[in-house]
Design a protein around this motif. Structure first.
Motif, PDB file in Angstrom:
ATOM      1  N   ILE A 182       0.524  -1.341   0.488  1.00 14.45           N
ATOM      2  CA  ILE A 182      -0.147   0.055   0.100  1.00 14.45           C
ATOM      3  C   ILE A 182       0.554   1.249  -0.175  1.00 14.45           C
ATOM      4  O   ILE A 182       1.784   1.666   0.726  1.00 14.45           O
ATOM      5  N   SER A 183       0.556   2.121  -1.086  1.00 14.70           N
ATOM      6  CA  SER A 183       1.360   3.432  -1.256  1.00 14.70           C
ATOM      7  C   SER A 183       0.367   4.871  -1.424  1.00 14.70           C
ATOM      8  O   SER A 183      -0.026   4.183  -1.880  1.00 14.70           O
ATOM      9  N   ALA A 184       0.096   5.272  -0.289  1.00 16.97           N
ATOM     10  CA  ALA A 184      -0.517   6.582  -0.324  1.00 16.97           C
ATOM     11  C   ALA A 184       0.451   7.513  -0.258  1.00 16.97           C
ATOM     12  O   ALA A 184       1.350   8.249   0.529  1.00 16.97           O
ATOM     13  N   ASP A 185       0.160   8.473  -0.595  1.00 15.32           N
ATOM     14  CA  ASP A 185       0.952   9.585  -1.555  1.00 15.32           C
ATOM     15  C   ASP A 185       0.203  10.893  -1.028  1.00 15.32           C
ATOM     16  O   ASP A 185      -1.067  11.347  -1.006  1.00 15.32           O
ATOM     17  N   TYR A 186       1.290  11.856  -0.763  1.00 18.69           N
ATOM     18  CA  TYR A 186       0.830  13.458   0.369  1.00 18.69           C
ATOM     19  C   TYR A 186       1.046  14.429  -0.688  1.00 18.69           C
ATOM     20  O   TYR A 186       3.232  13.973  -1.404  1.00 18.69           O
ATOM     21  N   SER A 187       1.001  15.763  -0.268  1.00 19.13           N
ATOM     22  CA  SER A 187       1.900  17.290  -0.794  1.00 19.13           C
ATOM     23  C   SER A 187       2.601  17.255   0.455  1.00 19.13           C
ATOM     24  O   SER A 187       3.255  18.596  -0.008  1.00 19.13           O
ATOM     25  N   SER A 188       2.143  17.041   0.878  1.00 20.29           N
ATOM     26  CA  SER A 188       2.619  17.651   2.529  1.00 20.29           C
ATOM     27  C   SER A 188       3.070  17.086   3.235  1.00 20.29           C
ATOM     28  O   SER A 188       2.389  15.976   3.167  1.00 20.29           O
ATOM     29  N   LEU A 189       3.834  16.584   4.578  1.00 20.72           N
ATOM     30  CA  LEU A 189       4.394  16.047   5.575  1.00 20.72           C
ATOM     31  C   LEU A 189       3.324  15.426   6.170  1.00 20.72           C
ATOM     32  O   LEU A 189       2.733  16.630   7.148  1.00 20.72           O
TER      33      LEU A 189
END
Length: 313
Positions: A46-53
Motif C-alpha cells: 500500500i502506498s499513500a501519497d501526500y503533498s505535505s508531510l
C-alpha cells in the motif's frame, strides 16, 4: 563445397534458434515466482501519497488492519516507511533544480530521482543498518559513486557522514535514471529539510510528493488471501470516495497485491513458454528436414561418381 556450406550454415542457425527459444522461455517460466517476489516485496503493498508531510499516516493502516481481521486473516510480517521524492539535476556532488527546464536544454543524463527520508525509514525499506546520525549530519545512498565528503543540496552545504550503494543495499541493479537518497537523523530534521526546499520546488513548478509505504504479509490459502485483499481494497476505496475527512495534503492511495497479480504473470510467461516450445519444435523439425534432404540430394549427386569408381575397380 559451397552448396554444403549453405546447408551446414542453415542447420547451425536453426539449431541455435532451438536452443535460444526453448532455454530462454523455459528459464523465464521457471523464474516466475522470483519475478513476482521481486516486483512485490510483500503480499500486499500500500502506498499513500501526500503533498505535505502528514502528521499521522496511519488511517489507511487502521482500515486495512480492521478489514483483514474481519476476514479472519493474521498479519505475519510488515514493513512501514515514508519518504519524500522529486526530480532534480545532479552534477557530481551538487543537487539542484537548475537545468530542469526544457527551454534551457535539459540534459536527461543528469536528471536524478531524489529521495528525502530518515535513517529509520531507510533501514526499514532496505533492511540494512545506518550508523548513528546526529543533528546536522547526513548519510547518502546512490546508484552512482560520490567521491566528495560534502554535498551541495539545493544550495545548502552538508557534510556526509556515511556513503551507501543502493545496488548493494537493495541487492539489485537499478537501471535508467540515477537515484539519490538523502538521509537525515529523524522526523524533525526531515521537516526542516523539506521546509528549506519547498519554496524552490514551488517556484520551479515541481511538486514534492511524500509517499507512505506499508507492506504486509498475511496467512491463509491463495483463495483466502485474494478474497481478504479484495475486501480490504474495497474498504479503502469506499473511504477514499466517501465523505470522511482526509489528512491535510492527502492525494491518493495505490494498492498492489502479489496474489491478485500472480495469474497475470503466469498468463504472460505461460504464453511465452508455449510460444518458445512451438517455435523450438518448428525450428527443430525444419533442421531435421534440411539434414534429411541434404543427405538425399548429396546421395543422388554422388551416384554417378560412385558408378565411375565402381567401373574403375
Amino acid at each position: 563445397m559451397k552448396q554444403n556450406a549453405v546447408g551446414l550454415a542453415n542447420i547451425c542457425i536453426l539449431s541455435t534458434m532451438v536452443l535460444i527459444t526453448v532455454s530462454t522461455t523455459v528459464c523465464m517460466y521457471i523464474g516466475v515466482e522470483d519475478g513476482i517476489n521481486t516486483r512485490y516485496p510483500a503480499e500486499i503493498n500500500i502506498s499513500a501519497d501526500y503533498s505535505s508531510l502528514p502528521e499521522q499516516a496511519d488511517v489507511i493502516e487502521e482500515i486495512a488492519t480492521t478489514s483483514l481481521k474481519e476476514s479472519g486473516r493474521v498479519i505475519t510480517n510488515e514493513i512501514s516507511y515514508m519518504n519524500a521524492y522529486f526530480a532534480a539535476v545532479r552534477n557530481d556532488n551538487e543537487i539542484t533544480l537548475r537545468g530542469m527546464d526544457a527551454d534551457d536544454g535539459m540534459d536527461l543524463s543528469t536528471v536524478t530521482a531524489v529521495y528525502l527520508t530518515t535513517k529509520e525509514n531507510y533501514e526499514a525499506e532496505s533492511g540494512v543498518q545506518i550508523g548513528e546520525l546526529s543533528a546536522g549530519e547526513i548519510a547518502v545512498a546512490t546508484t552512482s559513486s560520490i567521491k566528495e565528503d560534502t554535498v551541495n543540496f539545493m544550495g545548502e552545504e552538508y557534510a556526509i557522514k556515511e556513503k551507501r550503494s543502493i545496488d548493494e543495499d537493495f541487492n539489485s541493479e537499478l537501471v535508467g535514471m540515477d537515484v539519490f537518497y538523502f538521509l537525515v537523523a529523524d522526523r524533525a530534521a526531515l521537516e526542516e529539510t523539506i521546509a528549506l526546499i519547498q519554496d524552490d520546488l514551488e517556484d520551479a513548478g515541481w511538486m514534492l510528493r511524500i509517499s507512505h509505504n506499508w507492506g504486509i504479509d498475511i496467512d491463509g490459502t491463495s483463495e483466502q488471501v485474494e478474497e481478504a485483499t479484495n475486501t480490504m481494497i474495497g474498504r479503502i476505496t469506499d473511504w477514499e470516495n466517501g465523505s470522511a475527512e482526509k489528512e491535510e495534503g492527502y492525494l491518493s492511495t495505490y494498492i498492489e497485491s502479489r496474489q491478485a497479480n500472480r495469474m497475470t504473470f503466469y498468463r504472460l510467461y505461460g504464453a511465452l513458454f508455449f510460444l518458445g516450445l512451438f517455435l523450438g519444435a518448428l525450428f527443430l523439425m525444419v533442421t531435421v528436414l534440411i539434414i534429411f534432404y541434404k543427405q538425399i540430394s548429396e546421395g543422388y549427386e554422388d551416384k554417378e561418381r560412385y558408378a565411375i569408381m565402381e567401373k574403375v575397380g
